[in-house]
Scaffold this active site. Structure first.
Site, PDB file in Angstrom:
ATOM      1  N   CYS A   2      -4.491  -6.841 -10.147  1.00  0.00           N
ATOM      2  CA  CYS A   2      -3.555  -8.090 -12.030  1.00  0.00           C
ATOM      3  C   CYS A   2      -1.924  -8.554 -11.702  1.00  0.00           C
ATOM      4  O   CYS A   2      -1.172  -7.237 -11.329  1.00  0.00           O
ATOM      5  CB  CYS A   2      -4.223  -7.993 -13.085  1.00  0.00           C
ATOM      6  SG  CYS A   2      -5.609  -6.798 -13.779  1.00  0.00           S
ATOM      7  N   ARG A  27      -2.358 -10.462  -6.239  1.00  0.00           N
ATOM      8  CA  ARG A  27      -2.517  -8.910  -7.128  1.00  0.00           C
ATOM      9  C   ARG A  27      -3.943  -8.593  -7.497  1.00  0.00           C
ATOM     10  O   ARG A  27      -4.481  -7.669  -8.009  1.00  0.00           O
ATOM     11  CB  ARG A  27      -1.912  -8.560  -8.390  1.00  0.00           C
ATOM     12  CG  ARG A  27      -0.298  -8.575  -7.688  1.00  0.00           C
ATOM     13  CD  ARG A  27       0.661  -8.132  -8.586  1.00  0.00           C
ATOM     14  NE  ARG A  27       0.303  -6.853  -9.226  1.00  0.00           N
ATOM     15  CZ  ARG A  27       0.681  -5.594  -8.391  1.00  0.00           C
ATOM     16  NH1 ARG A  27       1.425  -5.913  -8.254  1.00  0.00           N
ATOM     17  NH2 ARG A  27       0.807  -4.316  -9.908  1.00  0.00           N
ATOM     18  N   TRP A  74      -7.610  -8.942 -11.325  1.00  0.00           N
ATOM     19  CA  TRP A  74      -8.547  -8.712 -10.297  1.00  0.00           C
ATOM     20  C   TRP A  74      -9.654  -7.710 -11.258  1.00  0.00           C
ATOM     21  O   TRP A  74      -8.901  -6.307 -12.035  1.00  0.00           O
ATOM     22  CB  TRP A  74      -7.374  -8.188  -9.818  1.00  0.00           C
ATOM     23  CG  TRP A  74      -8.680  -7.164  -8.150  1.00  0.00           C
ATOM     24  CD1 TRP A  74      -8.642  -7.531  -7.511  1.00  0.00           C
ATOM     25  CD2 TRP A  74      -9.209  -5.802  -8.126  1.00  0.00           C
ATOM     26  NE1 TRP A  74      -9.571  -6.984  -6.536  1.00  0.00           N
ATOM     27  CE2 TRP A  74     -10.264  -5.508  -6.987  1.00  0.00           C
ATOM     28  CE3 TRP A  74      -9.433  -4.338  -9.193  1.00  0.00           C
ATOM     29  CZ2 TRP A  74     -10.783  -4.412  -6.528  1.00  0.00           C
ATOM     30  CZ3 TRP A  74     -10.381  -3.785  -8.749  1.00  0.00           C
ATOM     31  CH2 TRP A  74     -10.913  -3.442  -7.169  1.00  0.00           C
ATOM     32  N   ASN A 100      -2.035  -4.696 -16.588  1.00  0.00           N
ATOM     33  CA  ASN A 100      -2.282  -4.411 -15.911  1.00  0.00           C
ATOM     34  C   ASN A 100      -3.203  -3.136 -15.421  1.00  0.00           C
ATOM     35  O   ASN A 100      -1.989  -1.939 -16.520  1.00  0.00           O
ATOM     36  CB  ASN A 100      -1.260  -4.685 -15.120  1.00  0.00           C
ATOM     37  CG  ASN A 100      -1.776  -4.273 -13.829  1.00  0.00           C
ATOM     38  OD1 ASN A 100      -0.705  -4.181 -12.836  1.00  0.00           O
ATOM     39  ND2 ASN A 100      -2.353  -4.076 -12.567  1.00  0.00           N
ATOM     40  N   GLY A 101      -4.236  -2.511 -15.472  1.00  0.00           N
ATOM     41  CA  GLY A 101      -4.349  -1.197 -15.327  1.00  0.00           C
ATOM     42  C   GLY A 101      -5.354  -0.899 -15.759  1.00  0.00           C
ATOM     43  O   GLY A 101      -6.700  -1.942 -16.161  1.00  0.00           O
ATOM     44  N   GLU A 486      -7.995   0.354  12.997  1.00  0.00           N
ATOM     45  CA  GLU A 486      -6.899  -1.260  11.806  1.00  0.00           C
ATOM     46  C   GLU A 486      -7.876  -2.125  12.015  1.00  0.00           C
ATOM     47  O   GLU A 486      -7.502  -3.069  11.566  1.00  0.00           O
ATOM     48  CB  GLU A 486      -5.533  -1.220  12.802  1.00  0.00           C
ATOM     49  CG  GLU A 486      -4.904  -1.586  11.723  1.00  0.00           C
ATOM     50  CD  GLU A 486      -4.681  -2.064  10.568  1.00  0.00           C
ATOM     51  OE1 GLU A 486      -5.266  -1.098  10.105  1.00  0.00           O
ATOM     52  OE2 GLU A 486      -3.854  -3.317   9.877  1.00  0.00           O
ATOM     53  N   LYS A 490      -9.072  -5.060  10.250  1.00  0.00           N
ATOM     54  CA  LYS A 490      -8.233  -6.866   9.447  1.00  0.00           C
ATOM     55  C   LYS A 490      -9.983  -7.695   9.548  1.00  0.00           C
ATOM     56  O   LYS A 490      -9.793  -8.621   9.233  1.00  0.00           O
ATOM     57  CB  LYS A 490      -7.543  -7.033  10.867  1.00  0.00           C
ATOM     58  CG  LYS A 490      -6.398  -6.259  10.716  1.00  0.00           C
ATOM     59  CD  LYS A 490      -5.474  -6.309   9.615  1.00  0.00           C
ATOM     60  CE  LYS A 490      -5.462  -6.403   8.363  1.00  0.00           C
ATOM     61  NZ  LYS A 490      -4.963  -5.060   8.586  1.00  0.00           N
ATOM     62  N   GLU A 493     -11.616  -7.062   6.776  1.00  0.00           N
ATOM     63  CA  GLU A 493     -10.971  -7.580   5.299  1.00  0.00           C
ATOM     64  C   GLU A 493     -11.308  -8.779   4.942  1.00  0.00           C
ATOM     65  O   GLU A 493     -11.384  -9.373   4.434  1.00  0.00           O
ATOM     66  CB  GLU A 493     -10.014  -7.000   5.139  1.00  0.00           C
ATOM     67  CG  GLU A 493      -9.753  -6.193   5.318  1.00  0.00           C
ATOM     68  CD  GLU A 493      -8.277  -5.819   5.132  1.00  0.00           C
ATOM     69  OE1 GLU A 493      -7.576  -5.417   3.817  1.00  0.00           O
ATOM     70  OE2 GLU A 493      -7.552  -5.919   6.700  1.00  0.00           O
ATOM     71  N   HIS A 509     -21.527   9.102  20.662  1.00  0.00           N
ATOM     72  CA  HIS A 509     -22.738   9.976  18.912  1.00  0.00           C
ATOM     73  C   HIS A 509     -23.027   9.133  18.380  1.00  0.00           C
ATOM     74  O   HIS A 509     -22.832   9.488  17.430  1.00  0.00           O
ATOM     75  CB  HIS A 509     -21.324  10.998  18.736  1.00  0.00           C
ATOM     76  CG  HIS A 509     -21.063  12.178  19.858  1.00  0.00           C
ATOM     77  ND1 HIS A 509     -21.836  12.735  20.954  1.00  0.00           N
ATOM     78  CD2 HIS A 509     -19.753  12.084  20.616  1.00  0.00           C
ATOM     79  CE1 HIS A 509     -20.646  13.472  21.656  1.00  0.00           C
ATOM     80  NE2 HIS A 509     -19.945  13.500  21.475  1.00  0.00           N
ATOM     81  N   LYS A 608      -4.308  -6.679  -2.724  1.00  0.00           N
ATOM     82  CA  LYS A 608      -2.964  -6.376  -2.236  1.00  0.00           C
ATOM     83  C   LYS A 608      -2.882  -5.269  -2.518  1.00  0.00           C
ATOM     84  O   LYS A 608      -2.167  -3.703  -2.215  1.00  0.00           O
ATOM     85  CB  LYS A 608      -1.638  -7.135  -2.256  1.00  0.00           C
ATOM     86  CG  LYS A 608      -1.084  -6.863  -1.131  1.00  0.00           C
ATOM     87  CD  LYS A 608      -0.426  -7.861  -0.069  1.00  0.00           C
ATOM     88  CE  LYS A 608       0.362  -7.162   1.241  1.00  0.00           C
ATOM     89  NZ  LYS A 608      -0.248  -6.445   1.803  1.00  0.00           N
TER      90      LYS A 608
HETATM   91  C1  G6P Z   1      -5.187  -2.994  -0.233  1.00  0.00           C
HETATM   92  C2  G6P Z   1      -4.790  -3.767   0.522  1.00  0.00           C
HETATM   93  C3  G6P Z   1      -4.246  -2.793   2.238  1.00  0.00           C
HETATM   94  C4  G6P Z   1      -3.551  -1.397   1.863  1.00  0.00           C
HETATM   95  C5  G6P Z   1      -3.872  -0.830   0.926  1.00  0.00           C
HETATM   96  C6  G6P Z   1      -3.135  -0.121   0.916  1.00  0.00           C
HETATM   97  O1  G6P Z   1      -6.216  -1.545  -0.010  1.00  0.00           O
HETATM   98  O2  G6P Z   1      -5.536  -4.541   0.340  1.00  0.00           O
HETATM   99  O3  G6P Z   1      -3.641  -3.792   2.321  1.00  0.00           O
HETATM  100  O4  G6P Z   1      -3.261  -0.631   3.354  1.00  0.00           O
HETATM  101  O5  G6P Z   1      -3.858  -1.285  -0.034  1.00  0.00           O
HETATM  102  O6  G6P Z   1      -1.760  -0.159  -0.161  1.00  0.00           O
HETATM  103  P1  G6P Z   1      -0.128   0.438   0.095  1.00  0.00           P
HETATM  104  O7  G6P Z   1       0.755  -0.708  -0.519  1.00  0.00           O
HETATM  105  O8  G6P Z   1       0.075   1.066  -0.954  1.00  0.00           O
HETATM  106  O9  G6P Z   1       0.087   0.169   1.769  1.00  0.00           O
END
Ligand code: G6P
Length: 613
Positions: A2, A27, A74, A100-101, A486, A490, A493, A509, A608
């Protein structure tokens, strides 16, 4: 989770609110809403969908008023729909609130209010809080600000809230705990937002509200702050360093692509003033005071989430390899709840792009309570995590807007490499020649990434071939294992293709059972200690008719002869390979997602900044 914005001043509020919400859409973006007071009338508009849907929905309706609040959501409590969208009304409908929260004890509070005749329209915790505030105001017959203060003393959980009331058309009430809030101070006007990005274009002077503080923001008056325990605070005004251009797409189709291409620059910014290979120095001013703690540490614990956790895994290899300090890498969400053993001489490194991730923040508080030293590696200056740590090093990657993290990851790895090198040098666990060699190699990384970016057309070509697969496997060993994780993250996501990252040797395994002629296997097979072993793993995949797409070192012939496709990256020291090898994987995911018609910058269900646990 949010984004919130608010405005009070002499200008029209709506243009700032709507533009600010667009900036904060990273957000959360499942529903949005605004409320303004115009000529004594409280106008509230909200709907499911993105901020642009809200703007279209409002259309020609009355958007007037020079006081207002806005929210992009969100969902936590209640599905994303028009009713659950913020702002939420109080019982009398005379006031509205954005939040927000998460209010954790909203259940019992709701029951209590229901017993007293309150009727709720939504499933949200937010609506409960604004009802509670009004209830207290009426019951206790106190001014609204005081009712806010009393109510917040009854609340368990996290909040950043702003309240707009028809009866107080010249004042906004804002408060926070656990969720961020910034107040921009203009000429006879105030801008409020979850982070500074909506504000920077209007004023550079900001106040970061602290936990359990309430701001009384009155038109034409000085900003007043007090704690929920009724202690007056003097606002601490800071100057923003952020540049407006950094928040625009700058000609790229998506923020993610722009951010991938920014990496040569952002990595340089992460190293700027900290590394000189000529003089043979690495300096991290932010942690100097705590360096001795590192030197004495018997153990480093790294806590993070998501992509930042992957950067933490790279750091595990770096610190153990170079500085010979044992490292444990923990998901913050697990660490905080499993009664971990933390010693006073442990150094805890918390990694976070946003600096607001709720689980990471809670894990920090836990480690702090056990006496450990907490070092932050954050991107957002002044963020909650940056402030909660004892010391730290900012990554200086600049604002990252695309939800899938790219340049933040490479900046984190860069800073963590500098940290490991500095400590290794001070401990004497690295030879002088190796130290100097790594410094020059590190300085050469941005130029090497430039060269990887030039292979974009080939990467796009490969993306086109595999864009319709349902599954993908990513393999790597040693320093390349976190890169495999990673790469897989990607892809899933942003393109919604199921992908798994695995240590190459572990494949036999389990995941090997999945391999058939449909399955692309992305392998990081660059030159280094495990090269021959990875070659064997590739053969195992080939024997089962899997498709191999390999990231190889320039000039490689052996893997090239076996793989279906290869992407070459310039040679660098083995420990620095993640900084370069992750880039083609970012591009590959980007192109696949675009080709599949996915919303690259705002993938479904994600946000994010995850400020809820
Ligand atoms: C969310 C974002 C990711 C990020 C993660 C941790 O899941 O979509 O891209 O890596 O949070 O966030 P931070 O801001 O703590 O790196």
């Amino acid at each position: 989770m949010c984004g919130i914005v608010a405005y009070i001043g002499n200008k029209q509020a709506y243009p700032f609110l709507i533009k600010g919400l667009q900036r904060l859409e990273y957000r959360g973006y499942d529903s949005a809403g605004v409320a303004m007071i115009d000529n004594g009338q409280l106008n509230v508009y909200k709907c499911k969908g993105k901020v642009i849907d809200l703007h279209n929905f409002i259309g020609e309706q009355n958007k007037g008023g020079n006081i207002g609040i806005g929210h992009t959501r969100w969902a936590t409590h209640g599905v994303p729909n028009d009713v659950n969208a913020h702002p939420h009304y109080s019982a009398s409908k005379n006031m509205v609130m954005i939040h927000n929260g998460i209010i954790e004890n909203y259940g019992p509070l709701k029951e209590e209010l229901k017993k007293r005749g309150h009727v709720f329209m939504s499933d949200t915790d937010t609506e409960v809080l604004i009802h509670l505030i009004e209830d207290i105001q009426q019951k206790e017959n106190v001014p609204l600000g005081e009712a806010v203060r009393i109510a917040l003393n009854q609340v368990v959980g996290a909040y950043a809230i702003v309240i707009l009331s028809k009866d107080n058309p010249d004042e906004l009430f804002a408060a926070k705990k656990g969720s961020p809030m910034v107040i921009g101070i203009g000429q006879d006007e105030f801008y409020i937002a979850s982070d500074a990005t909506p504000i920077v274009e209007y004023t550079k002077n900001v106040v970061y509200l602290e936990d359990e503080e309430i701001a009384f923001i009155e038109r034409g008056k000085e900003l007043k702050i007090k704690t929920i325990k009724n202690k007056a605070k003097t606002p601490y005004v800071q100057e923003l360093e952020m540049k407006l251009e950094a928040l625009e797409k700058g000609g790229y189709d998506h923020f993610m692509l722009k951010e991938i291409y920014e990496q040569p620059r952002s990595i340089k910014d992460s190293m700027r003033g900290r590394l000189s290979s000529e003089q043979g120095v690495v300096n991290l001013g932010g942690i100097t005071e705590y360096e001795q703690k590192f030197l004495n540490a018997k153990r480093i614990i790294i806590i993070a989430c998501g992509t930042s956790w992957h950067a933490g895994l790279v750091a595990e290899y770096l610190f153990e390899d170079l500085a010979r300090i044992p490292v444990e890498v923990e998901y913050a969400s697990e660490f905080r709840y499993r009664n971990p053993i933390v010693y006073e001489d442990d150094v805890v490194i918390a990694i976070s792009q946003s600096g607001e991730t709720a689980d990471t923040l809670a894990a920090i508080e836990l480690a702090k309570s056990k006496g450990a030293t907490i070092i932050g590696v954050c991107n957002v200056v002044g963020s909650s995590i940056a402030r909660a740590t004892h010391a730290g090093s900012y990554t200086h990657a600049g604002p990252e807007i695309g939800v899938a993290s790219t340049k933040a990851f490479t900046a984190q790895v860069t800073v963590l490499t500098l940290m490991a090198l500095r400590i290794a040098f001070r401990k004497g666990t690295i030879s002088s020649s190796r130290f100097h060699q790594l410094l020059s190699e590190l300085e050469a990384i941005p130029a090497k990434i430039e060269r990887v970016l030039q292979t974009n057309d080939k990467i796009k070509y490969i993306a086109d071939i595999y864009k319709n697969v349902s599954n993908a496997l990513y393999l790597g060993r040693g320093y390349s294992f976190p890169v495999a994780l990673e790469g897989a993250l990607k892809l899933k996501e942003i393109s919604y293709i199921h992908a798994e990252g695995y240590p190459a040797a572990e494949m036999k395994h389990g995941p090997i059972a999945l391999i058939d002629e449909e399955m692309p296997v992305f392998v990081i097979a660059t030159k280094g200690t495990s090269y021959e072993k990875v070659v064997s793993n590739i053969q195992e995949v080939k024997a089962r008719k899997g498709k191999i797409i390999a990231i190889v070192t320039e000039g490689d012939t052996q893997v090239k002869a076996m793989a279906d496709y290869t992407i070459e990256i310039p040679e660098t020291d083995e420990i620095l390979v993640p900084l370069v090898s992750v880039v083609p994987l970012q591009l590959l995911s980007y192109h696949i997602a675009v080709m599949r018609g996915c919303n690259v910058d705002q993938p479904r269900n994600l946000a994010k900044s995850v400020t809820v646990e």
